[in-house]
Design a protein around this motif. Structure first.
Motif, PDB file in Angstrom:
ATOM      1  N   VAL A  47      15.218 111.275  55.135  1.00 58.23           N
ATOM      2  CA  VAL A  47      14.009 110.666  54.774  1.00 58.23           C
ATOM      3  C   VAL A  47      13.301 111.598  56.029  1.00 58.23           C
ATOM      4  O   VAL A  47      13.606 111.813  57.072  1.00 58.23           O
ATOM      5  CB  VAL A  47      14.011 109.168  55.331  1.00 58.23           C
ATOM      6  CG1 VAL A  47      12.456 109.034  55.334  1.00 58.23           C
ATOM      7  CG2 VAL A  47      14.540 108.311  54.326  1.00 58.23           C
ATOM      8  N   ALA A  48      12.345 112.317  55.348  1.00 57.68           N
ATOM      9  CA  ALA A  48      11.341 113.062  56.478  1.00 57.68           C
ATOM     10  C   ALA A  48      10.193 112.392  56.953  1.00 57.68           C
ATOM     11  O   ALA A  48       9.665 112.711  57.881  1.00 57.68           O
ATOM     12  CB  ALA A  48      11.088 114.232  55.374  1.00 57.68           C
ATOM     13  N   ALA A  49       9.852 111.591  56.203  1.00 54.63           N
ATOM     14  CA  ALA A  49       8.356 110.681  56.442  1.00 54.63           C
ATOM     15  C   ALA A  49       8.218 109.369  55.875  1.00 54.63           C
ATOM     16  O   ALA A  49       8.803 109.476  54.507  1.00 54.63           O
ATOM     17  CB  ALA A  49       7.091 111.582  56.350  1.00 54.63           C
TER      18      ALA A  49
ATOM     19  N   ALA B 190      11.311 112.415  50.979  1.00 53.04           N
ATOM     20  CA  ALA B 190      12.598 112.712  51.286  1.00 53.04           C
ATOM     21  C   ALA B 190      13.260 114.148  50.618  1.00 53.04           C
ATOM     22  O   ALA B 190      12.650 114.471  49.689  1.00 53.04           O
ATOM     23  CB  ALA B 190      13.854 111.351  51.205  1.00 53.04           C
ATOM     24  N   ALA B 191      14.260 114.631  51.311  1.00 53.20           N
ATOM     25  CA  ALA B 191      14.734 115.787  50.935  1.00 53.20           C
ATOM     26  C   ALA B 191      16.197 116.110  50.994  1.00 53.20           C
ATOM     27  O   ALA B 191      17.034 115.450  51.839  1.00 53.20           O
ATOM     28  CB  ALA B 191      14.044 117.104  51.716  1.00 53.20           C
TER      29      ALA B 191
ATOM     30  N   ALA C 270      17.220 115.831  39.863  1.00 53.80           N
ATOM     31  CA  ALA C 270      16.178 117.160  39.403  1.00 53.80           C
ATOM     32  C   ALA C 270      15.748 117.677  40.599  1.00 53.80           C
ATOM     33  O   ALA C 270      15.548 119.023  40.404  1.00 53.80           O
ATOM     34  CB  ALA C 270      15.230 116.772  38.528  1.00 53.80           C
ATOM     35  N   ALA C 271      15.350 117.270  41.588  1.00 52.40           N
ATOM     36  CA  ALA C 271      14.323 117.683  42.847  1.00 52.40           C
ATOM     37  C   ALA C 271      15.298 117.932  44.103  1.00 52.40           C
ATOM     38  O   ALA C 271      16.215 117.085  44.476  1.00 52.40           O
ATOM     39  CB  ALA C 271      13.256 116.828  43.026  1.00 52.40           C
ATOM     40  N   GLN C 272      14.741 119.020  44.880  1.00 53.73           N
ATOM     41  CA  GLN C 272      15.215 118.956  46.274  1.00 53.73           C
ATOM     42  C   GLN C 272      14.429 118.258  47.361  1.00 53.73           C
ATOM     43  O   GLN C 272      14.778 117.890  48.192  1.00 53.73           O
ATOM     44  CB  GLN C 272      14.865 120.753  46.697  1.00 53.73           C
ATOM     45  CG  GLN C 272      15.708 121.637  45.833  1.00 53.73           C
ATOM     46  CD  GLN C 272      17.249 121.264  46.171  1.00 53.73           C
ATOM     47  OE1 GLN C 272      17.593 121.150  47.262  1.00 53.73           O
ATOM     48  NE2 GLN C 272      17.944 121.170  44.966  1.00 53.73           N
ATOM     49  N   ALA C 273      13.145 117.686  47.041  1.00 51.44           N
ATOM     50  CA  ALA C 273      12.167 116.926  47.706  1.00 51.44           C
ATOM     51  C   ALA C 273      11.746 115.754  46.698  1.00 51.44           C
ATOM     52  O   ALA C 273      11.222 116.291  45.483  1.00 51.44           O
ATOM     53  CB  ALA C 273      11.377 117.642  48.343  1.00 51.44           C
TER      54      ALA C 273
ATOM     55  N   ARG D  14      13.497 104.300  48.465  1.00 50.67           N
ATOM     56  CA  ARG D  14      13.916 105.073  49.765  1.00 50.67           C
ATOM     57  C   ARG D  14      15.631 104.586  49.549  1.00 50.67           C
ATOM     58  O   ARG D  14      16.310 105.758  50.025  1.00 50.67           O
ATOM     59  CB  ARG D  14      13.134 104.301  50.881  1.00 50.67           C
ATOM     60  CG  ARG D  14      13.599 104.976  52.294  1.00 50.67           C
ATOM     61  CD  ARG D  14      13.131 104.275  53.336  1.00 50.67           C
ATOM     62  NE  ARG D  14      13.407 104.722  54.527  1.00 50.67           N
ATOM     63  CZ  ARG D  14      14.350 104.335  55.496  1.00 50.67           C
ATOM     64  NH1 ARG D  14      15.624 103.779  54.923  1.00 50.67           N
ATOM     65  NH2 ARG D  14      14.514 105.072  56.585  1.00 50.67           N
ATOM     66  N   ASP D  15      16.053 103.627  49.579  1.00 48.35           N
ATOM     67  CA  ASP D  15      17.255 103.321  49.543  1.00 48.35           C
ATOM     68  C   ASP D  15      17.948 103.993  48.564  1.00 48.35           C
ATOM     69  O   ASP D  15      19.269 104.515  48.984  1.00 48.35           O
ATOM     70  CB  ASP D  15      17.484 101.788  49.319  1.00 48.35           C
ATOM     71  CG  ASP D  15      17.178 100.747  50.590  1.00 48.35           C
ATOM     72  OD1 ASP D  15      16.881 101.432  51.668  1.00 48.35           O
ATOM     73  OD2 ASP D  15      17.084  99.716  50.330  1.00 48.35           O
TER      74      ASP D  15
END
Length: 327
Positions: free
Chosen positions: A212-214, A263-264, A180-183, A202-203
């Motif tokens: 992964v951004a942070a 994540a994005a 559903a999401a961009q991030a 995360r995986d």
């Protein structure tokens, strides 16, 4: 002209109103029971937050900590995507809406927001508290089971929710968020189990094509050996009188430990490395434990010979980018 009131202060003031007229002993008992329930087995179909007294007590106790943890995660995410601002937000399992307050504190402006939760009392109280924040007055408070279908949006947050779900339901929720999401930003308690749930999520996000951004400076496997350590961070939270009554002690603050992943689907610029433990300041040197871009953990010693870098190291905090000027 008076300075604008910070969102955290506005939230604390709104929560204080909730407890007006609720006996302190009743509030304390409600919080103790609810904490025990949340730490127990996976909930049944009956919502844990049963009525307004439950919700008011638990919100006053937990919303500030959830707000600070989610805001810390969002701050790190925003630093990795400096040109991006979410045009919409869905908060899954958001209860009284702490994550929506954190999003409004991270990015200015008004955006479509939906909070999804199974507890009607929590949603009703969240709506009441949100009236104090102009950015949240048009939030849609949706009573629904946490299922697999989510409306398309820019940002999905899932904070302190995965512990309440079975493993298959956790996987389904993360997959739905990724669709559903961009991030996607997921926050869990800073415990070994909370970290394990974050790594599991995360995986799945990485497998779905997210970067992964942070907090990680890379999207490869986490270098921490399972069972030997866990990745978590800390956010400072001002303690209310209810906090002090439940936990005892006289400090005006406490530290909320949390694990997270942000994540994005679009390009991100993660930190060159991340400070993953509280820096150790010694005479003439600072020891920094770092997660590095090259997928390893390292300890770096910064001394006075490093000049300005040494000054930056003395100011560095647990969870910060390192070095601070490289982005």
């Amino acid at each position: 002209m008076n300075a604008p009131v910070a969102p955290a202060e506005t939230l604390r003031a709104a929560l204080a109103v909730l407890l007006d007229g609720l006996p302190a002993r009743q509030a304390a008992q409600a919080v103790e029971r609810l904490i025990a329930n949340y730490r127990g087995a996976t909930p049944t179909d009956t919502p844990i937050l049963r009525d307004r007294a439950d919700v008011a007590a638990y919100a006053a106790y937990r919303m500030p900590a959830t707000f600070e943890a989610v805001r810390s995660a969002l701050d790190a995410f925003a630093a990795a995507v400096p040109e991006w601002v979410p045009a919409g937000h869905v908060d899954v399992g958001g209860g009284t809406g702490a994550a929506t307050w954190a999003v409004s504190a991270t990015w200015d402006g008004v955006r479509p927001v939906t909070v999804i939760d199974w507890s009607e009392p929590a949603l009703a109280l969240g709506r009441e508290v949100a009236a104090a924040n102009p950015a949240l007055r048009d939030v849609r408070w949706q009573r629904s089971r946490i299922g697999t279908a989510l409306d398309d949006t820019d940002l999905v947050t899932v904070s302190y929710v995965l512990n309440e779900l079975t493993a298959p339901d956790r996987a389904a929720l993360v997959d739905a968020a990724a669709t559903a999401a961009q991030a996607v930003v997921i926050v869990e308690p800073g415990t070994p189990d909370g970290y394990a749930r974050v790594i599991e999520a995360r995986d799945r996000l990485v497998a779905a094509g997210f970067q992964v951004a942070a907090p990680c400076p890379h999207s490869a496997a986490c270098p921490i050996v399972p069972g030997e350590d866990w990745c978590h961070f800390s956010a400072r939270v001002s303690r209310s009188s209810l906090h002090r009554q439940i936990k005892g002690g006289s400090l005006a603050y406490e530290d909320e430990k949390f694990s997270y992943v942000a994540a994005a689907r679009f390009p991100v610029t993660p930190a060159p490395s991340r400070v993953v433990r509280r820096p150790q300041i010694r005479k003439g040197q600072v020891l920094l434990d770092l997660c590095e871009t090259d997928e390893r953990l390292s300890r770096r010693t910064v001394t006075k010979r490093h000049g300005d870098l040494y000054k930056a190291a003395r100011d560095a905090d647990w969870g910060d980018d390192w070095p601070p000027a490289e982005r």
